[in-house]
Design a protein around this motif. Structure first.
Motif, PDB file in Angstrom:
ATOM      1  N   LEU A 278       0.823  -1.204   0.000  1.00 27.43           N
ATOM      2  CA  LEU A 278       0.000   0.000   0.000  1.00 27.43           C
ATOM      3  C   LEU A 278       0.860   1.258   0.000  1.00 27.43           C
ATOM      4  N   ASP A 279       1.969   1.242   0.731  1.00 27.29           N
ATOM      5  CA  ASP A 279       2.850   2.403   0.785  1.00 27.29           C
ATOM      6  C   ASP A 279       3.471   2.675  -0.584  1.00 27.29           C
ATOM      7  N   CYS A 280       3.930   1.632  -1.270  1.00 31.27           N
ATOM      8  CA  CYS A 280       4.499   1.823  -2.610  1.00 31.27           C
ATOM      9  C   CYS A 280       3.459   2.387  -3.572  1.00 31.27           C
ATOM     10  N   LYS A 281       2.246   1.844  -3.510  1.00 31.83           N
ATOM     11  CA  LYS A 281       1.187   2.330  -4.397  1.00 31.83           C
ATOM     12  C   LYS A 281       0.856   3.788  -4.107  1.00 31.83           C
ATOM     13  N   ASP A 282       0.705   4.142  -2.830  1.00 30.06           N
ATOM     14  CA  ASP A 282       0.358   5.514  -2.465  1.00 30.06           C
ATOM     15  C   ASP A 282       1.468   6.494  -2.825  1.00 30.06           C
ATOM     16  N   ARG A 283       2.719   6.091  -2.664  1.00 32.86           N
ATOM     17  CA  ARG A 283       3.830   6.979  -3.016  1.00 32.86           C
ATOM     18  C   ARG A 283       3.853   7.269  -4.520  1.00 32.86           C
ATOM     19  N   CYS A 284       3.671   6.235  -5.318  1.00 31.33           N
ATOM     20  CA  CYS A 284       3.671   6.431  -6.772  1.00 31.33           C
ATOM     21  C   CYS A 284       2.494   7.305  -7.210  1.00 31.33           C
ATOM     22  N   GLN A 285       1.315   7.080  -6.635  1.00 30.72           N
ATOM     23  CA  GLN A 285       0.167   7.903  -6.992  1.00 30.72           C
ATOM     24  C   GLN A 285       0.346   9.346  -6.534  1.00 30.72           C
ATOM     25  N   LEU A 286       0.976   9.549  -5.382  1.00 29.28           N
ATOM     26  CA  LEU A 286       1.230  10.906  -4.908  1.00 29.28           C
ATOM     27  C   LEU A 286       2.172  11.644  -5.850  1.00 29.28           C
ATOM     28  N   ILE A 287       3.232  10.971  -6.273  1.00 33.37           N
ATOM     29  CA  ILE A 287       4.172  11.598  -7.210  1.00 33.37           C
ATOM     30  C   ILE A 287       3.485  11.893  -8.534  1.00 33.37           C
ATOM     31  N   TYR A 288       2.699  10.941  -9.016  1.00 34.05           N
ATOM     32  CA  TYR A 288       1.984  11.122 -10.280  1.00 34.05           C
ATOM     33  C   TYR A 288       1.046  12.325 -10.217  1.00 34.05           C
ATOM     34  N   ASN A 289       0.246  12.410  -9.165  1.00 39.47           N
ATOM     35  CA  ASN A 289      -0.709  13.515  -9.036  1.00 39.47           C
ATOM     36  C   ASN A 289       0.000  14.843  -8.832  1.00 39.47           C
ATOM     37  N   THR A 290       1.113  14.844  -8.091  1.00 36.28           N
ATOM     38  CA  THR A 290       1.841  16.085  -7.847  1.00 36.28           C
ATOM     39  C   THR A 290       2.474  16.610  -9.127  1.00 36.28           C
ATOM     40  N   LEU A 291       3.039  15.719  -9.926  1.00 33.12           N
ATOM     41  CA  LEU A 291       3.675  16.149 -11.167  1.00 33.12           C
ATOM     42  C   LEU A 291       2.664  16.709 -12.150  1.00 33.12           C
ATOM     43  N   PHE A 292       1.445  16.177 -12.148  1.00 26.58           N
ATOM     44  CA  PHE A 292       0.425  16.644 -13.076  1.00 26.58           C
ATOM     45  C   PHE A 292      -0.350  17.856 -12.554  1.00 26.58           C
ATOM     46  N   SER A 293      -0.239  18.182 -11.283  1.00 28.78           N
ATOM     47  CA  SER A 293      -1.112  19.193 -10.685  1.00 28.78           C
ATOM     48  C   SER A 293      -0.927  20.574 -11.292  1.00 28.78           C
ATOM     49  N   ASN A 294       0.296  20.931 -11.654  1.00 31.66           N
ATOM     50  CA  ASN A 294       0.577  22.281 -12.151  1.00 31.66           C
ATOM     51  C   ASN A 294       0.941  22.301 -13.624  1.00 31.66           C
ATOM     52  N   GLN A 295       0.619  21.237 -14.358  1.00 31.05           N
ATOM     53  CA  GLN A 295       0.966  21.178 -15.770  1.00 31.05           C
ATOM     54  C   GLN A 295      -0.267  21.470 -16.616  1.00 31.05           C
ATOM     55  N   THR A 296      -0.025  22.059 -17.773  1.00 29.10           N
ATOM     56  CA  THR A 296      -1.123  22.419 -18.672  1.00 29.10           C
ATOM     57  C   THR A 296      -1.286  21.432 -19.813  1.00 29.10           C
ATOM     58  N   SER A 297      -0.320  20.556 -20.032  1.00 32.78           N
ATOM     59  CA  SER A 297      -0.435  19.599 -21.121  1.00 32.78           C
ATOM     60  C   SER A 297       0.486  18.408 -20.861  1.00 32.78           C
ATOM     61  N   ILE A 298       0.206  17.336 -21.565  1.00 31.04           N
ATOM     62  CA  ILE A 298       1.045  16.152 -21.449  1.00 31.04           C
ATOM     63  C   ILE A 298       2.457  16.445 -21.957  1.00 31.04           C
ATOM     64  N   THR A 299       2.563  17.255 -23.016  1.00 28.82           N
ATOM     65  CA  THR A 299       3.875  17.581 -23.570  1.00 28.82           C
ATOM     66  C   THR A 299       4.727  18.312 -22.558  1.00 28.82           C
ATOM     67  N   GLU A 300       4.129  19.301 -21.882  1.00 31.15           N
ATOM     68  CA  GLU A 300       4.883  20.046 -20.877  1.00 31.15           C
ATOM     69  C   GLU A 300       5.276  19.150 -19.708  1.00 31.15           C
ATOM     70  N   PHE A 301       4.395  18.246 -19.330  1.00 31.36           N
ATOM     71  CA  PHE A 301       4.723  17.293 -18.267  1.00 31.36           C
ATOM     72  C   PHE A 301       5.917  16.425 -18.664  1.00 31.36           C
ATOM     73  N   GLY A 302       5.903  15.936 -19.896  1.00 33.43           N
ATOM     74  CA  GLY A 302       6.987  15.067 -20.335  1.00 33.43           C
ATOM     75  C   GLY A 302       8.322  15.773 -20.381  1.00 33.43           C
ATOM     76  N   LYS A 303       8.322  17.050 -20.754  1.00 33.30           N
ATOM     77  CA  LYS A 303       9.580  17.776 -20.855  1.00 33.30           C
ATOM     78  C   LYS A 303      10.178  18.074 -19.483  1.00 33.30           C
ATOM     79  N   LYS A 304       9.337  18.394 -18.525  1.00 28.59           N
ATOM     80  CA  LYS A 304       9.832  18.892 -17.246  1.00 28.59           C
ATOM     81  C   LYS A 304      10.037  17.807 -16.201  1.00 28.59           C
ATOM     82  N   ASN A 305       9.124  16.835 -16.116  1.00 31.26           N
ATOM     83  CA  ASN A 305       9.097  15.976 -14.945  1.00 31.26           C
ATOM     84  C   ASN A 305       9.197  14.483 -15.221  1.00 31.26           C
ATOM     85  N   ALA A 306       9.149  14.076 -16.470  1.00 31.21           N
ATOM     86  CA  ALA A 306       9.166  12.644 -16.747  1.00 31.21           C
ATOM     87  C   ALA A 306      10.468  11.994 -16.269  1.00 31.21           C
TER      88      ALA A 306
END
Length: 300
Positions: free
Chosen positions: A255-283
């Protein structure tokens, strides 16, 4: 009721939980002479057909808007869009003790776009086994079948036929193909077969087209948890004196591994305007974390 006043009440009733019967009761209680039930039902059928036609035009306009957005972003094939879809049933269980076959008698598959932040609906298909008129005629002794066995039949499929998500995905994909659009990504839940139906519809338009099915974040996290629970770890790596305690520690770790990955995923997407910008900055950081996690698990 005057002819100019027939349609506005029915437009409102189409988007309300009350129907013609309760509307007539409401009019009676406030001292307004209610119209005839047959007249209200006839008007409701007319308004319903107009709303269906309006929705089709609206979804077509939304698809054209998405094409313009992707042209501005520089996509090579702007008519290929990314979508998310799911099917909702009118029951919360698959089978029923009280009747043969599926418990559900209605289902709706809704497709929303993943191109913009609005996630607007661009496709919908309904599977319906219910027809009040057909049931009434059969109770009166008439030999009619649904669907299509009589005038104004509301059923779209026969009652014994099971509701098929793949077939519904095919129908909604075919409707999108008729607008000269393609679907390259279909995000759906783990047990849905709608993406396979969309793939089949896309290949009728483009024989070599590939529609990739993606898991939504919720089911992706659940799948990660299940794989961690099935993984074979060393028996002494988790704390506990008994097998049950070690299994509980393994569950907490998963459960901890799953929650950590989902937290990182949601945090990285929270301030992005597009998938392209997400891929360039945080992937890079996301892949790095997953790589460290996989190497850690391999050591175990």
């Amino acid at each position: 009721m005057h002819c100019t006043m027939r349609y506005p009440p029915q437009v409102a009733l189409q988007d309300m939980p009350i129907g013609n019967t309760k509307a007539r009761l409401l009019m009676t209680t406030i001292g307004v002479p209610p119209p005839a039930r047959s007249g209200m039902e006839t008007t409701a059928n007319i308004v319903g057909e107009k709303i269906i036609e309006l929705n089709k035009h609206d979804m077509n306009d939304r698809l054209k808007t998405l094409e313009e957005v992707q042209k501005l972003r520089g996509y090579r094939q702007p008519n290929a869009i990314s979508t998310q879809l799911d099917t909702r049933y009118n029951t919360n269980c698959i089978v029923s003790r009280h009747k043969f076959g599926q418990a559900a008698s209605q289902a709706v598959t809704i497709v929303a776009e993943n191109v913009t932040e609005q996630h607007e609906v661009v496709g919908m298909v309904l599977a319906n086994k219910l027809c009040w008129t057909g049931a009434w005629l059969r109770n009166k002794g008439f030999d009619v079948t649904c669907p299509g066995g009589h005038e104004n039949c509301t059923a779209t499929m026969a009652a014994p036929v099971p509701i098929n998500e793949q077939q519904m995905g095919y129908e909604v994909g075919k409707n999108i193909c008729l607008q000269n659009f393609l679907i390259n990504y279909a995000t759906t839940d783990g047990d849905g077969r709608s993406a396979a139906g969309i793939q089949e519809a896309m290949r009728e338009m483009e024989p070599l087209w590939e529609t990739e099915r993606l898991d939504d974040p919720t089911h992706l996290g659940q799948g990660m948890f299940r794989h961690l629970m099935k993984a074979q770890f060393d028996i002494n790596i988790f704390p506990g004196d008994t097998t049950e305690e070690k299994q509980e520690s393994k569950k907490l770790f998963s459960l901890d591994c799953k929650d950590r990955c989902q937290l990182i995923y949601n945090t990285l997407f929270s301030n992005q305007t597009s998938i392209t910008e997400f891929g360039k900055k945080n992937a890079f950081y996301f892949r790095s974390y997953l790589g460290l996690l996989l190497r850690f698990l391999q050591r175990l």
